[in-house]
Design an enzyme around this catalytic site. Structure first.
Site, PDB file in Angstrom:
ATOM      1  N   GLY A 180      37.332  39.752   7.133  1.00 48.90           N
ATOM      2  CA  GLY A 180      38.139  40.946   7.016  1.00 48.90           C
ATOM      3  C   GLY A 180      37.671  41.768   5.832  1.00 48.90           C
ATOM      4  N   GLY A 190      37.817  37.709   0.910  1.00 49.33           N
ATOM      5  CA  GLY A 190      37.464  38.080   2.279  1.00 49.33           C
ATOM      6  C   GLY A 190      37.453  36.822   3.121  1.00 49.33           C
ATOM      7  N   CYS A 233      35.596  47.491  -1.906  1.00 51.27           N
ATOM      8  CA  CYS A 233      36.734  47.016  -1.128  1.00 51.27           C
ATOM      9  C   CYS A 233      37.522  48.159  -0.512  1.00 51.27           C
ATOM     10  CB  CYS A 233      37.652  46.155  -1.999  1.00 51.27           C
ATOM     11  SG  CYS A 233      36.776  44.833  -2.869  1.00 51.27           S
TER      12      CYS A 233
END
Length: 225
Positions: free
Chosen positions: A70, A139, A168
Site C-alpha cells: 500500500g 508499507g 509518501c
C-alpha cells in the site's frame, strides 16, 4: 528464534526486487506451521511506488520499482533500516490495526532508548514523526491473513533523494533521521533494539479483525484481490 520469530539479517546492500521476490515466494510457499520471520536489511538506492501511488518517480540514476504494498512513492537507500514482517496474522490472532500500531510503537520505543524525545504518530498518516519531520515510514501487503513488507527507519542516510518527490504522497513533507537528532548511532546498534521492541509489541496484543489489505504511507487503503 526470538519469541517464536525467526530473525534473518541480510548482508550488504540488498536489491529491492530481490527481497520483494523472496517475500512473495516465502508467503506463497509457507504452510500453517511455518515460523513467522522478520527480515532486517538495507536497500541499494531505489524509489518504490505503492499500489496507490499517483506520482511518478524522477528520471535519473536511481531506479524505480512499482510494487504491491500500500501507499505512495518513497525512497530507500543505504543508512535506512528496513524491517520486513512476514507474519501469519490469523494464526497469531493479530489484526491489521495492531500490526500497524506495533510497528509504530516499536519505532517510538527504539527512539526513546537512544534518547530521542517527542516521537509521535499522526492519525490517518501511518509512520513516526519527530517534530514536523518523518523519521519512519510503513508499507504493508496483507493477503490471506498474512503480511509482508514492513517499515523503514531512517538512521544515517543521504536524505536528498526524498527532496525530489512528495514523500509518501505529501508534498513538502520533511524527512529526518536518527543522525540528525544528535545521536551517532550505528545501524548495528539500532537494528537489534528495534527488532526486540517489535517482537515485544507483537506478542502482547488485543484481538482485532484480520482482513486482506494494503497499508501504506498515507491513509489510503484498498482491498487486495
Amino acid at each position: 528464534m526470538i519469541g517464536n520469530f525467526k530473525v534473518h539479517y541480510w548482508h550488504g546492500l540488498v536489491d529491492f526486487e530481490e527481497s520483494w521476490r523472496a517475500m512473495r515466494a516465502f508467503s506463497e510457499a509457507r504452510a500453517d506451521d511455518t515460523p513467522d520471520e522478520i527480515w532486517v536489511l538495507e536497500h541499494a538506492p531505489v524509489y518504490t511506488r505503492g499500489r496507490n501511488a499517483k506520482e511518478a518517480a524522477p528520471a535519473g540514476a536511481i531506479p524505480t520499482v512499482d510494487t504491491d504494498r500500500g501507499g505512495d512513492l518513497t525512497y530507500h537507500g543505504p543508512g535506512q533500516l528496513i524491517v520486513y514482517t512476514l507474519i501469519d496474522l490469523t494464526r497469531r490472532r493479530i489484526g491489521v490495526r495492531h500490526l500497524v500500531s506495533a510497528l509504530e510503537s516499536a519505532v517510538q520505543d527504539t527512539l526513546a532508548v537512544f534518547h530521542i524525545r517527542g516521537a509521535h504518530t499522526r492519525p490517518g498518516a501511518p509512520g513516526v514523526y519527530v517534530g514536523e519531520a518523518k523519521i519512519a515510514s510503513l508499507g504493508l501487503r496483507i493477503r490471506g491473513g498474512r503480511s509482508y513488507h514492513g517499515l523503514a527507519l531512517n538512521v544515517a542516510m543521504d536524505l536528498r533523494p526524498f527532496a525530489a518527490i512528495a514523500p509518501c504522497g505529501y508534498r513538502g513533507l520533511r524527512m529526518t533521521q536518527i543522525a540528525d537528532c544528535g545521536v551517532p548511532a550505528a545501524m548495528d546498534q539500532v537494528a537489534p533494539v528495534l527488532v526486540s521492541k517489535l517482537i515485544t509489541r507483537l506478542t502482547h496484543h488485543p484481538e482485532d479483525h484480520v482482513h486482506d489489505a494494503d497499508i501504506g504511507h498515507t491513509s489510503r487503503q484498498s482491498t487486495s484481490p
